[in-house]
Design an enzyme around this catalytic site. Structure first.
Site, PDB file in Angstrom:
ATOM      1  N   HIS A 225       4.682   9.204   9.041  1.00 40.32           N
ATOM      2  CA  HIS A 225       3.934   8.237   9.843  1.00 40.32           C
ATOM      3  C   HIS A 225       3.968   8.715  11.291  1.00 40.32           C
ATOM      4  O   HIS A 225       5.033   9.118  11.786  1.00 40.32           O
ATOM      5  CB  HIS A 225       4.598   6.860   9.712  1.00 40.32           C
ATOM      6  CG  HIS A 225       3.773   5.733  10.230  1.00 40.32           C
ATOM      7  ND1 HIS A 225       3.500   5.578  11.564  1.00 40.32           N
ATOM      8  CD2 HIS A 225       3.163   4.707   9.600  1.00 40.32           C
ATOM      9  CE1 HIS A 225       2.751   4.493  11.727  1.00 40.32           C
ATOM     10  NE2 HIS A 225       2.537   3.950  10.550  1.00 40.32           N
TER      11      HIS A 225
ATOM     12  N   GLU B  91       1.329   0.864  12.474  1.00 41.15           N
ATOM     13  CA  GLU B  91      -0.034   1.282  12.810  1.00 41.15           C
ATOM     14  C   GLU B  91      -0.818   0.129  13.449  1.00 41.15           C
ATOM     15  O   GLU B  91      -1.801   0.336  14.161  1.00 41.15           O
ATOM     16  CB  GLU B  91      -0.716   1.730  11.510  1.00 41.15           C
ATOM     17  CG  GLU B  91      -2.025   2.431  11.705  1.00 41.15           C
ATOM     18  CD  GLU B  91      -2.449   3.142  10.416  1.00 41.15           C
ATOM     19  OE1 GLU B  91      -1.632   3.885   9.835  1.00 41.15           O
ATOM     20  OE2 GLU B  91      -3.601   2.949  10.003  1.00 41.15           O
TER      21      GLU B  91
ATOM     22  N   LEU C  29       9.976   2.413  12.449  1.00 36.83           N
ATOM     23  CA  LEU C  29       8.516   2.390  12.471  1.00 36.83           C
ATOM     24  C   LEU C  29       7.962   1.502  13.579  1.00 36.83           C
ATOM     25  O   LEU C  29       8.387   0.375  13.757  1.00 36.83           O
ATOM     26  CB  LEU C  29       8.003   1.848  11.131  1.00 36.83           C
ATOM     27  CG  LEU C  29       6.490   1.976  10.989  1.00 36.83           C
ATOM     28  CD1 LEU C  29       6.117   3.402  10.647  1.00 36.83           C
ATOM     29  CD2 LEU C  29       5.959   1.039   9.925  1.00 36.83           C
TER      30      LEU C  29
ATOM     31  N   ARG D 184      -1.572   8.684   1.703  1.00 35.50           N
ATOM     32  CA  ARG D 184      -1.873   7.264   1.486  1.00 35.50           C
ATOM     33  C   ARG D 184      -2.496   6.635   2.722  1.00 35.50           C
ATOM     34  O   ARG D 184      -2.074   6.916   3.846  1.00 35.50           O
ATOM     35  CB  ARG D 184      -0.584   6.521   1.151  1.00 35.50           C
ATOM     36  CG  ARG D 184      -0.713   5.023   1.180  1.00 35.50           C
ATOM     37  CD  ARG D 184       0.560   4.355   0.761  1.00 35.50           C
ATOM     38  NE  ARG D 184       1.588   4.331   1.775  1.00 35.50           N
ATOM     39  CZ  ARG D 184       1.708   3.381   2.723  1.00 35.50           C
ATOM     40  NH1 ARG D 184       0.829   2.405   2.812  1.00 35.50           N
ATOM     41  NH2 ARG D 184       2.711   3.413   3.577  1.00 35.50           N
TER      42      ARG D 184
ATOM     43  N   ALA E 283      13.770  -4.973  -7.229  1.00 25.57           N
ATOM     44  CA  ALA E 283      13.309  -6.326  -6.933  1.00 25.57           C
ATOM     45  C   ALA E 283      12.537  -6.373  -5.620  1.00 25.57           C
ATOM     46  O   ALA E 283      12.633  -7.325  -4.852  1.00 25.57           O
ATOM     47  CB  ALA E 283      14.498  -7.278  -6.891  1.00 25.57           C
ATOM     48  N   GLY E 284      11.757  -5.306  -5.342  1.00 20.42           N
ATOM     49  CA  GLY E 284      10.820  -5.346  -4.220  1.00 20.42           C
ATOM     50  C   GLY E 284       9.483  -5.883  -4.730  1.00 20.42           C
ATOM     51  O   GLY E 284       9.426  -6.527  -5.795  1.00 20.42           O
TER      52      GLY E 284
ATOM     53  N   GLU F 177       6.441   2.182  -5.259  1.00 24.17           N
ATOM     54  CA  GLU F 177       6.531   3.465  -4.554  1.00 24.17           C
ATOM     55  C   GLU F 177       7.227   4.546  -5.374  1.00 24.17           C
ATOM     56  O   GLU F 177       6.972   5.736  -5.171  1.00 24.17           O
ATOM     57  CB  GLU F 177       7.227   3.272  -3.192  1.00 24.17           C
ATOM     58  CG  GLU F 177       7.100   4.519  -2.337  1.00 24.17           C
ATOM     59  CD  GLU F 177       7.521   4.344  -0.890  1.00 24.17           C
ATOM     60  OE1 GLU F 177       7.535   3.191  -0.395  1.00 24.17           O
ATOM     61  OE2 GLU F 177       7.835   5.366  -0.249  1.00 24.17           O
TER      62      GLU F 177
ATOM     63  N   GLN G 170       4.486  11.347   3.185  1.00 26.90           N
ATOM     64  CA  GLN G 170       3.765  10.951   4.390  1.00 26.90           C
ATOM     65  C   GLN G 170       4.705  10.826   5.583  1.00 26.90           C
ATOM     66  O   GLN G 170       5.725  10.143   5.496  1.00 26.90           O
ATOM     67  CB  GLN G 170       3.101   9.597   4.157  1.00 26.90           C
ATOM     68  CG  GLN G 170       2.384   9.070   5.384  1.00 26.90           C
ATOM     69  CD  GLN G 170       1.456   7.928   5.022  1.00 26.90           C
ATOM     70  OE1 GLN G 170       1.876   6.780   4.974  1.00 26.90           O
ATOM     71  NE2 GLN G 170       0.204   8.240   4.763  1.00 26.90           N
TER      72      GLN G 170
ATOM     73  N   HIS H 165       7.963   8.531   5.910  1.00 25.26           N
ATOM     74  CA  HIS H 165       7.609   7.135   5.687  1.00 25.26           C
ATOM     75  C   HIS H 165       7.366   6.782   4.231  1.00 25.26           C
ATOM     76  O   HIS H 165       7.781   5.723   3.773  1.00 25.26           O
ATOM     77  CB  HIS H 165       6.340   6.851   6.509  1.00 25.26           C
ATOM     78  CG  HIS H 165       5.910   5.424   6.504  1.00 25.26           C
ATOM     79  ND1 HIS H 165       6.741   4.406   6.905  1.00 25.26           N
ATOM     80  CD2 HIS H 165       4.728   4.836   6.148  1.00 25.26           C
ATOM     81  CE1 HIS H 165       6.091   3.252   6.802  1.00 25.26           C
ATOM     82  NE2 HIS H 165       4.879   3.495   6.337  1.00 25.26           N
TER      83      HIS H 165
ATOM     84  N   ALA I 235       7.070  -4.463  -6.186  1.00 24.12           N
ATOM     85  CA  ALA I 235       6.663  -3.983  -7.510  1.00 24.12           C
ATOM     86  C   ALA I 235       7.464  -4.653  -8.619  1.00 24.12           C
ATOM     87  O   ALA I 235       6.892  -5.162  -9.596  1.00 24.12           O
ATOM     88  CB  ALA I 235       6.830  -2.463  -7.578  1.00 24.12           C
ATOM     89  N   GLY I 236       8.791  -4.680  -8.472  1.00 26.16           N
ATOM     90  CA  GLY I 236       9.628  -5.261  -9.522  1.00 26.16           C
ATOM     91  C   GLY I 236       9.363  -6.753  -9.693  1.00 26.16           C
ATOM     92  O   GLY I 236       9.255  -7.253 -10.818  1.00 26.16           O
TER      93      GLY I 236
ATOM     94  N   ARG J  82      -3.236   9.065   8.585  1.00 26.45           N
ATOM     95  CA  ARG J  82      -1.921   9.336   9.168  1.00 26.45           C
ATOM     96  C   ARG J  82      -1.566  10.816   9.212  1.00 26.45           C
ATOM     97  O   ARG J  82      -0.939  11.283  10.164  1.00 26.45           O
ATOM     98  CB  ARG J  82      -0.852   8.583   8.371  1.00 26.45           C
ATOM     99  CG  ARG J  82      -0.945   7.107   8.615  1.00 26.45           C
ATOM    100  CD  ARG J  82       0.045   6.339   7.804  1.00 26.45           C
ATOM    101  NE  ARG J  82      -0.132   4.921   8.092  1.00 26.45           N
ATOM    102  CZ  ARG J  82       0.426   3.945   7.410  1.00 26.45           C
ATOM    103  NH1 ARG J  82       1.210   4.214   6.385  1.00 26.45           N
ATOM    104  NH2 ARG J  82       0.214   2.692   7.744  1.00 26.45           N
TER     105      ARG J  82
ATOM    106  N   SER K  76      -0.258   0.528   0.038  1.00 32.64           N
ATOM    107  CA  SER K  76       0.976   0.631  -0.736  1.00 32.64           C
ATOM    108  C   SER K  76       1.444  -0.727  -1.247  1.00 32.64           C
ATOM    109  O   SER K  76       1.822  -0.864  -2.420  1.00 32.64           O
ATOM    110  CB  SER K  76       2.028   1.266   0.157  1.00 32.64           C
ATOM    111  OG  SER K  76       3.265   1.015  -0.364  1.00 32.64           O
ATOM    112  N   LEU K  77       1.403  -1.726  -0.398  1.00 34.22           N
ATOM    113  CA  LEU K  77       1.739  -3.072  -0.877  1.00 34.22           C
ATOM    114  C   LEU K  77       0.768  -3.464  -1.983  1.00 34.22           C
ATOM    115  O   LEU K  77       1.149  -4.087  -2.972  1.00 34.22           O
ATOM    116  CB  LEU K  77       1.654  -4.077   0.278  1.00 34.22           C
ATOM    117  CG  LEU K  77       2.769  -3.976   1.316  1.00 34.22           C
ATOM    118  CD1 LEU K  77       2.461  -4.854   2.521  1.00 34.22           C
ATOM    119  CD2 LEU K  77       4.115  -4.378   0.703  1.00 34.22           C
TER     120      LEU K  77
ATOM    121  N   PHE L 103      -7.436  -0.517  10.142  1.00 35.76           N
ATOM    122  CA  PHE L 103      -6.294   0.347   9.833  1.00 35.76           C
ATOM    123  C   PHE L 103      -6.832   1.755   9.621  1.00 35.76           C
ATOM    124  O   PHE L 103      -7.989   1.933   9.221  1.00 35.76           O
ATOM    125  CB  PHE L 103      -5.611  -0.166   8.561  1.00 35.76           C
ATOM    126  CG  PHE L 103      -4.178  -0.578   8.780  1.00 35.76           C
ATOM    127  CD1 PHE L 103      -3.813  -1.390   9.838  1.00 35.76           C
ATOM    128  CD2 PHE L 103      -3.181  -0.149   7.914  1.00 35.76           C
ATOM    129  CE1 PHE L 103      -2.493  -1.760  10.039  1.00 35.76           C
ATOM    130  CE2 PHE L 103      -1.859  -0.514   8.105  1.00 35.76           C
ATOM    131  CZ  PHE L 103      -1.514  -1.324   9.164  1.00 35.76           C
TER     132      PHE L 103
END
Ligand SMILES: Cc1cc2nc3c(=O)[nH]c(=O)nc-3n(C[C@H](O)[C@H](O)[C@H](O)COP(=O)(O)OP(=O)(O)OC[C@H]3O[C@@H](n4cnc5c(N)ncnc54)[C@H](O)[C@@H]3O)c2cc1C
Length: 633
Positions: A256, A269, A266, A417, A17-18, A406, A254, A373, A20-21, A300, A422-423, A132
């Site tokens: 970071h 960036e 983190l 990446r 449930a992030g 992810e 990756q 990361h 993507a879900g 990165r 990614s988001l 970025f």
């Protein structure tokens, strides 16, 4: 919340449930055909299963931004985003997928805005964007602001917005339910359902489904130093391996560049995008030397390797909290950023540094080092989220099985990446996978007569999901030790080995695995470092994992149960990752092999497809219009 009752058969189960879900759930429910079915009183049965309360998903920690060429900057255009993504991934990117990513990015961001994401704004009211690493125009000539941001809390904004939309749509959640098994038919061609453990009650459920979509996030907890939250234990990837399927490009992890010293937390960036500069022990802004064009905003992998090179050359610094300790950090100098601006656009970064390092970034240099990361590889999917295996030179889809976010690999990130992608991947390909599931549900309802999968029941011995659930219940009974029988050791220091297997616990094993994987793979590796870790994973750690048990026999909220399954999942994944890394005899993107220092397009312009047996097959990369070039920043 738990579902009021468990259905005999679900049309779709979404695990995770992030971003993507939740995007998948919305993509599914917003399909016109599903809306029509719902209106006609034939609403499909859908459940989102999540081991966390949805708002605790790691998506909520994303800080810097989501990438899109929105047209606010005249030089920018989706073609440049496409080019940067392919170059950033060191040409291991499937170009059809990356093209789609860049083309669909603006509409994805605008839809998020219309759903309620409160982006920061420019003075004239547009969505604010920042530079970025690796995002440029004119073939890398000119850095452009492409990451749409909400101060340094973009993930929090996106997660809450998507969740609210799901609640408004009436999505049903099984919260704090942990999926232990993915069940396929015997030939590994069709999905049957999943087995899930309700952590509130300790009950194991057989959940039958015509469609299952895995959106379980990354696996940063494979490493001791990581930016990832504790739940990122690669469950979906391990479930896929255990079900007899493959993972793609799992050797690409990756690191970071800017994890806060000795915590790995983190430092976004965004800190460098707003003017932060990396410095060595001489005070030199060394990135100018390694990447003259982009300096601190190179990709990165390049920045992380440069930091390690400085440390190796004796120009590292010690964490001020441990001045006599190893000089394994460099400085992040943010003192050139106007303090008022820093507090306005980087509030979370400032708070993290103040709280965890006890220093003031407007005045003091901040000690940082690379931190695990992001997993570029994962469950292989098409651009519609369909999971496939690679055999005999072709993709073979597993009917009804989907993945996104992810945990998956649609191959837009290749070997490295770019920040902000990614988001975008999770929201865009999550939504597309949801729409693909919707189409399959609508098609099957259009032709279905009797309940084709009414499996469940007539002959329980033929019911693979129930059989797997039963096996899990038996195993669980064995894991739960009567109170007082187990040892007292609950230590989590990586160095303190358990005295006997009886004293061992999942947290100690997790710490030891994290240290071993860090020694083996962090930023660079070679055959010997891989072989050493593989031996530990296959022998010592495997034996310890088999012997694990809980220290309380409570079935209600017994977190040690899921911790045991999580560490076993990580071990499964570690094995596959080490095998895939060993098989790739080149250096590319995030993978730096000191024994094979160069990129080798002749042999390895291909995706590794590793199975739990350790066998690795190679799938060619989809090249459309950008043949490989040298990668320079
Ligand atoms: C600190 C940090 C900052 C970041 N900043 C950025 C950024 O600025 N821009 C960017 O583009 N990306 C960023 N990323 C990366 C990005 O946030 C993630 O890749 C992305 O949010 C992943 O989304 P997801 O939905 O795939 O997984 P997640 O958000 O991690 O969600 C995983 C879900 O799966 C569920 N789950 C897992 N296993 C199970 C199981 N066995 N049973 C049931 N449920 C399960 C969990 O409960 C959770 O709901 C950042 C990452 C971190 C760690």
């Amino acid at each position: 919340m738990s579902p009021k009752h468990v259905e005999q058969m679900y049309d779709a189960l979404i695990v995770g449930a992030g971003a993507a879900g939740l995007s998948a759930a919305l993509g599914l429910l917003r399909s016109e055909r599903i809306a029509q079915m719902t209106q006609e009183g034939r609403a499909p049965k859908i459940l989102v299963v999540s081991k966390l309360q949805p708002l605790r998903s790691h998506t909520g920690s994303a800080e810097g931004g989501i990438a899109a060429s929105l047209g606010n900057v005249s030089e920018d255009d989706w073609h440049w985003h496409y080019y940067d993504t392919v170059k950033g991934g060191d040409w291991l990117v499937d170009q059809d997928a990356a093209k789609l990513l860049a083309q669909e990015a603006p509409v994805t961001v605008i839809n998020l805005e219309r759903s309620g994401v409160a982006f920061s704004r420019t003075a004239d009211g547009h969505i604010a964007q920042r530079k970025f690493g690796g995002h440029t125009a004119h073939f890398g000539q000119q850095p452009v602001p492409r990451a749409a941001y909400a101060a340094d809390r973009i993930g929090h904004q996106i997660l809450h917005t998507l969740w609210q939309q799901c609640i408004a749509q009436g999505v049903e959640f099984a919260e704090e339910w942990y999926v232990t098994d993915l069940v396929l038919d015997e030939r590994h061609e069709r999905v049957e359902g999943v087995v899930a453990y309700d952590t509130h009650t300790g009950k194991v459920h057989a959940l039958h489904a015509r469609n299952v979509l895995l959106a379980t996030g990354g696996a940063g907890r494979l490493f001791h130093t990581t930016s990832n939250s504790w739940d990122l234990t690669g469950d979906g990837m391990a479930l896929t391996l255990e079900a007899g399927l493959q993972l793609e490009d799992s050797e690409f992890v990756q690191f970071h560049p800017t994890g806060l010293a000795h915590t790995g937390i983190l430092i976004s960036e965004a800190a460098r995008a707003e003017g932060g500069v990396l410095r060595n022990s001489d005070g030199e802004a060394f990135m100018q030397r390694y990447a003259p064009g982009h300096a601190d905003l190179a990709a990165r992998d390049v920045v992380s390797r440069s930091i390690m090179a400085e440390i190796d050359a004796g120009r590292g610094v010690a964490d001020p909290k441990d001045p006599q300790g190893p000089r394994d950090c460099v400085w992040l100098d943010m003192t050139g950023i106007d303090p008022e601006h820093m507090h306005a656009v980087l509030p979370q970064v400032v708070e993290t540094i103040e709280d965890y390092a006890g220093i003031d970034p407007t005045k003091d240099y901040v000690p940082v080092k690379p931190t695990a990361h992001y997993t570029m590889g994962g469950i292989p999917i098409t651009t519609d989220g369909e999971v496939y295996t690679w055999a005999d030179g072709a993709r073979h889809k597993v009917t009804g099985l989907y993945a996104a976010g992810e945990c998956s690999c649609v191959s837009v990130h290749g070997a490295n990446r770019l920040g902000g992608n990614s988001l975008l991947d999770a929201c865009l390909f999550g939504q597309r996978a949801g729409a693909a599931v919707a189409a399959r549900i609508a098609d099957s309802h259009a032709v279905a007569s009797p309940d084709d999968n009414a499996v469940a029941a007539e002959d329980p011995s033929q019911d693979a999901v129930e059989t797997t659930a039963q096996t899990r219940r038996t195993e669980l009974a064995g894991l739960l030790k009567p109170t007082g029988q187990a040892g007292e050791n609950t230590g989590s220091e990586a160095s303190s080995q358990p005295q006997t297997l009886q004293d061992d616990n999942a947290y100690q094993l997790l710490a030891d695995l994290g240290s071993a994987m860090e020694r083996a793979l962090a930023v660079r590796c070679n055959h010997d470092s891989i072989a050493e870790a593989l031996q530990l994973v296959n022998e010592d750690f495997a034996e310890r994992a088999r012997a694990l048990h809980t220290h309380s026999d409570s079935t209600a909220f017994n977190q040690e149960v899921t911790a045991i399954w999580e560490v076993r999942h990580l071990l499964e994944l570690a094995k596959a990752m080490l095998r895939a890394t060993d098989a790739r005899h080149e250096s590319r993107g995030s993978l730096k092999r000191t024994d094979y220092p160069d990129r080798d397009d002749k042999q390895y312009l291909a995706h590794s497809m590793v199975a739990s047996t350790g066998t690795v097959a190679w799938q060619p990369v989809h090249i459309l219009d950008m043949p490989p070039q040298a990668r320079e920043y």
